[in-house]
Write a protein that holds these residues in place. Structure first.
Motif, PDB file in Angstrom:
ATOM      1  N   LEU A  79     -46.289 -55.760  92.254  1.00 39.32           N
ATOM      2  CA  LEU A  79     -46.605 -55.610  90.890  1.00 39.32           C
ATOM      3  C   LEU A  79     -45.386 -57.249  90.700  1.00 39.32           C
ATOM      4  O   LEU A  79     -44.658 -57.349  90.821  1.00 39.32           O
ATOM      5  N   ALA A  80     -45.781 -58.302  89.940  1.00 43.75           N
ATOM      6  CA  ALA A  80     -45.391 -59.441  89.855  1.00 43.75           C
ATOM      7  C   ALA A  80     -44.819 -59.520  88.053  1.00 43.75           C
ATOM      8  O   ALA A  80     -46.041 -58.610  87.438  1.00 43.75           O
ATOM      9  N   PHE A  81     -43.848 -59.959  87.813  1.00 39.33           N
ATOM     10  CA  PHE A  81     -43.686 -60.227  86.654  1.00 39.33           C
ATOM     11  C   PHE A  81     -43.213 -61.480  86.501  1.00 39.33           C
ATOM     12  O   PHE A  81     -42.939 -62.545  87.165  1.00 39.33           O
ATOM     13  N   ALA A  82     -43.664 -63.037  85.476  1.00 40.96           N
ATOM     14  CA  ALA A  82     -43.219 -63.236  84.979  1.00 40.96           C
ATOM     15  C   ALA A  82     -41.904 -63.779  84.965  1.00 40.96           C
ATOM     16  O   ALA A  82     -41.934 -62.904  83.653  1.00 40.96           O
ATOM     17  N   VAL A  83     -41.430 -64.992  85.022  1.00 44.77           N
ATOM     18  CA  VAL A  83     -40.281 -65.258  84.539  1.00 44.77           C
ATOM     19  C   VAL A  83     -39.956 -67.562  84.220  1.00 44.77           C
ATOM     20  O   VAL A  83     -41.004 -67.917  84.927  1.00 44.77           O
ATOM     21  N   THR A  84     -39.477 -67.767  83.217  1.00 46.63           N
ATOM     22  CA  THR A  84     -39.059 -68.512  83.392  1.00 46.63           C
ATOM     23  C   THR A  84     -38.557 -69.504  83.619  1.00 46.63           C
ATOM     24  O   THR A  84     -38.485 -70.492  83.768  1.00 46.63           O
ATOM     25  N   ASP A  85     -37.339 -69.017  84.553  1.00 47.01           N
ATOM     26  CA  ASP A  85     -36.495 -70.043  85.282  1.00 47.01           C
ATOM     27  C   ASP A  85     -35.762 -68.825  86.253  1.00 47.01           C
ATOM     28  O   ASP A  85     -35.485 -67.419  86.570  1.00 47.01           O
ATOM     29  N   LEU A  86     -36.495 -69.138  87.449  1.00 45.60           N
ATOM     30  CA  LEU A  86     -36.581 -68.273  88.790  1.00 45.60           C
ATOM     31  C   LEU A  86     -35.160 -68.355  89.389  1.00 45.60           C
ATOM     32  O   LEU A  86     -34.795 -66.898  89.230  1.00 45.60           O
ATOM     33  N   PRO A 123     -42.582 -53.389  96.639  1.00 46.24           N
ATOM     34  CA  PRO A 123     -42.359 -54.438  96.707  1.00 46.24           C
ATOM     35  C   PRO A 123     -43.230 -54.858  94.829  1.00 46.24           C
ATOM     36  O   PRO A 123     -43.730 -55.097  94.793  1.00 46.24           O
ATOM     37  N   LEU A 124     -42.491 -56.057  94.329  1.00 48.06           N
ATOM     38  CA  LEU A 124     -41.934 -55.959  93.352  1.00 48.06           C
ATOM     39  C   LEU A 124     -42.102 -57.954  93.653  1.00 48.06           C
ATOM     40  O   LEU A 124     -41.153 -59.048  94.730  1.00 48.06           O
ATOM     41  N   GLU A 125     -42.403 -58.533  92.673  1.00 50.47           N
ATOM     42  CA  GLU A 125     -42.483 -60.233  92.263  1.00 50.47           C
ATOM     43  C   GLU A 125     -41.846 -60.884  91.444  1.00 50.47           C
ATOM     44  O   GLU A 125     -41.980 -60.627  90.240  1.00 50.47           O
ATOM     45  N   LEU A 126     -40.976 -62.022  91.551  1.00 55.85           N
ATOM     46  CA  LEU A 126     -41.097 -62.813  90.401  1.00 55.85           C
ATOM     47  C   LEU A 126     -41.480 -64.148  90.610  1.00 55.85           C
ATOM     48  O   LEU A 126     -41.605 -64.663  91.590  1.00 55.85           O
ATOM     49  N   TYR A 127     -42.743 -64.545  89.403  1.00 60.26           N
ATOM     50  CA  TYR A 127     -43.161 -65.369  89.805  1.00 60.26           C
ATOM     51  C   TYR A 127     -43.068 -66.404  88.229  1.00 60.26           C
ATOM     52  O   TYR A 127     -43.110 -66.098  86.787  1.00 60.26           O
ATOM     53  N   GLU A 128     -42.994 -68.045  88.840  1.00 58.84           N
ATOM     54  CA  GLU A 128     -42.118 -68.351  88.043  1.00 58.84           C
ATOM     55  C   GLU A 128     -43.736 -69.391  87.185  1.00 58.84           C
ATOM     56  O   GLU A 128     -43.917 -69.776  87.572  1.00 58.84           O
TER      57      GLU A 128
END
Length: 134
Positions: A79-86, A123-128
């Motif tokens: 599962l991926a979460f969008a972020v603006t500042d990784l 598993p989780l993801e942060l995607y800038e």
């Protein structure tokens, strides 16, 4: 052809409801939309908002079976979460004791990302994504 409008929600079954509730609300910062305790099923359901838009349903059930998640098990990959500042997101996770993998760059988009895990090793993801999250 079927016309899907959007992803409505993602459902996650956890092994320890209070631990996962703390992780998703206090560490990841998701907002609680509703919480239901279902005594007849020995179950809880927590509805969570991501940035006020998307919903994650966090469930607890007694003795859920383990599901393999790594390496590259069949089924939902992550599962991926969008972020603006990784960088600040990674720092925040690390300050809460959440280990993150080294930051990588998507070879097709040039965007930076990293992986980490929830309390059940999902598993989780942060995607800038830059300045605007849509």
């Amino acid at each position: 052809m079927l016309q899907l409008a959007a992803v409505h929600h993602v459902a996650i079954i956890c092994s320890d409801y209070e631990t996962s509730k703390h992780f998703y609300t206090n560490i990841l910062g998701l907002t609680i939309l509703g919480e239901v305790h279902r005594a007849e099923r020995q179950s809880c359901k927590l509805d969570l908002a991501v940035n006020g838009r998307y919903q994650i349903e966090l469930f607890s059930f007694p003795n859920p079976p383990k599901r393999p998640s790594r390496p590259e098990a069949l089924g939902l990959r992550h599962l991926a979460f969008a972020v603006t500042d990784l960088d600040s997101a990674v720092t925040s996770l690390n300050e809460h004791g959440v280990a993150t993998e080294p930051i990588r760059v998507d070879e097709h988009t040039g965007r930076r990302f990293t992986f980490f895990a929830d309390p059940d090793d999902l598993p989780l993801e942060l995607y800038e994504v830059g300045e605007q999250v849509k």
